[in-house]
Design an enzyme around this catalytic site. Sequence first.
Site, PDB file in Angstrom:
ATOM      1  N   ASN A   1       0.871  -1.177   0.000  1.00  0.00           N
ATOM      2  CA  ASN A   1       0.000   0.000   0.000  1.00  0.00           C
ATOM      3  C   ASN A   1       0.908   1.227   0.000  1.00  0.00           C
ATOM      4  OD1 ASN A   1      -1.824   2.021   0.459  1.00  0.00           O
ATOM      5  ND2 ASN A   1      -2.323   1.424   2.560  1.00  0.00           N
TER       6      ASN A   1
ATOM      7  N   LYS B   1       0.187   4.190  -0.329  1.00  0.00           N
ATOM      8  CA  LYS B   1      -0.468   5.392   0.227  1.00  0.00           C
ATOM      9  C   LYS B   1      -0.200   6.578  -0.702  1.00  0.00           C
ATOM     10  CE  LYS B   1      -0.153   3.357   4.795  1.00  0.00           C
ATOM     11  NZ  LYS B   1      -0.362   3.523   6.213  1.00  0.00           N
TER      12      LYS B   1
ATOM     13  N   HIS C   1      -9.768   1.170   4.599  1.00  0.00           N
ATOM     14  CA  HIS C   1      -8.517   1.384   5.332  1.00  0.00           C
ATOM     15  C   HIS C   1      -8.761   2.355   6.486  1.00  0.00           C
ATOM     16  CE1 HIS C   1      -4.445   2.633   6.263  1.00  0.00           C
ATOM     17  NE2 HIS C   1      -4.052   1.505   5.692  1.00  0.00           N
TER      18      HIS C   1
ATOM     19  N   GLU D   1      -7.148   4.767   7.567  1.00  0.00           N
ATOM     20  CA  GLU D   1      -6.916   6.192   7.263  1.00  0.00           C
ATOM     21  C   GLU D   1      -8.119   6.791   6.537  1.00  0.00           C
ATOM     22  OE1 GLU D   1      -3.099   5.620   5.418  1.00  0.00           O
ATOM     23  OE2 GLU D   1      -2.269   5.118   7.385  1.00  0.00           O
TER      24      GLU D   1
ATOM     25  N   GLU E   1      -5.779  -5.093  10.450  1.00  0.00           N
ATOM     26  CA  GLU E   1      -4.803  -4.033  10.680  1.00  0.00           C
ATOM     27  C   GLU E   1      -5.158  -3.290  11.959  1.00  0.00           C
ATOM     28  OE1 GLU E   1      -2.625  -2.693   6.999  1.00  0.00           O
ATOM     29  OE2 GLU E   1      -4.529  -1.654   6.906  1.00  0.00           O
TER      30      GLU E   1
ATOM     31  N   GLY F   1       1.838   2.273  11.183  1.00  0.00           N
ATOM     32  CA  GLY F   1       2.774   3.394  11.107  1.00  0.00           C
ATOM     33  C   GLY F   1       3.441   3.745  12.429  1.00  0.00           C
TER      34      GLY F   1
ATOM     35  N   SER G   1       2.902  -1.910  10.599  1.00  0.00           N
ATOM     36  CA  SER G   1       4.343  -1.871  10.901  1.00  0.00           C
ATOM     37  C   SER G   1       5.086  -3.151  10.494  1.00  0.00           C
ATOM     38  CB  SER G   1       4.581  -1.563  12.392  1.00  0.00           C
ATOM     39  OG  SER G   1       4.141  -0.261  12.683  1.00  0.00           O
TER      40      SER G   1
HETATM   41  P1  PGA Z   1       2.360   0.544   7.855  1.00  0.00           P
HETATM   42  O1  PGA Z   1       0.907   0.713   7.209  1.00  0.00           O
HETATM   43  O2  PGA Z   1       2.958  -0.703   7.266  1.00  0.00           O
HETATM   44  O3  PGA Z   1       3.083   1.793   7.461  1.00  0.00           O
HETATM   45  O4  PGA Z   1       2.156   0.425   9.333  1.00  0.00           O
HETATM   46  C1  PGA Z   1       0.103  -0.384   6.959  1.00  0.00           C
HETATM   47  C2  PGA Z   1      -1.180   0.109   6.360  1.00  0.00           C
HETATM   48  O5  PGA Z   1      -1.622   1.203   6.696  1.00  0.00           O
HETATM   49  O6  PGA Z   1      -1.783  -0.554   5.527  1.00  0.00           O
END
Ligand code: PGA
Length: 248
Positions: free
Chosen positions: A8, A10, A95, A97, A167, A173, A210
């Site tokens: 992803n 982003k 997601h 976010e 997740e 993150g 992460s």
């Molecule tokens: P990250 O994000 O690996 O940066 O923690 C995972 C995600 O948001 O899908």
Amino acid sequence: MKKIIVANWKMYLSPKNSVEFLGNLPISQSPNLSNIELIICPSFTVLSAMKSRPASLPVHLGAQNCFWKERGAFTGEISPADLRELGCEYVIIGHSERRQYFGETNVMVNQKLLAALAANLTPIFCLGETAAEREADQAQARVVEQLQQGLAGIKLSASQNLIIAYEPIWAIGTGNFCQPEEAAAMHELIKEETWKLLGRENAAVLYGGSVDEKNAAAYLTHPKIDGVLVGGASAKPEIFSQIISQLY
Ligand code: PGA
């Protein structure tokens, strides 16, 4: 069964950097990924350019979101049918976010899942609990609620698939990843609940939050974890190459 690795990206990479990234992956030299289904989800602005990637590259294309309508007066939204036309096979839905910054609710996520399936896309349905919910021993209840509301009214045909990404929000993150055994226990619950809701047991369940080059192997080799969804580490070519190379 192949393990699934979803990148992803982003909003981390520009169009130029995204195209260069693909060319720099070691798999572009040795495109033999028999153990891995590799799905790259770049930003919308790059999908068109990605369509013309070398046919030998064993990479599947996904989008990071879509709207729940196929066509109409919806300024700025993205039709799932258009994603399919641009070569996407997958789309990330729900997601955290999107839920946090754009107010996506379980009802909206449900509409998007239905629309994605209708457009012949395989949804990568994201869910997970907050730190506060986990501390209050509400993680399982939260995940089951997201599943029940997100999958309401969904019936998969024999040719349709669904991927679920567990997740935990506290792990995204933060560097504070969920221990593989804890994630695996949640995956079992997700599989049981999905089976009850869909009457099918073959939804793949991924872990995300992460994931990096140091911890990826523990998830990817775990018998109860079908793969990983990688955010930040997937946008760094060297690190992402190390993650992929754990399996090939
Ligand atoms: P990250 O994000 O690996 O940066 O923690 C995972 C995600 O948001 O899908």
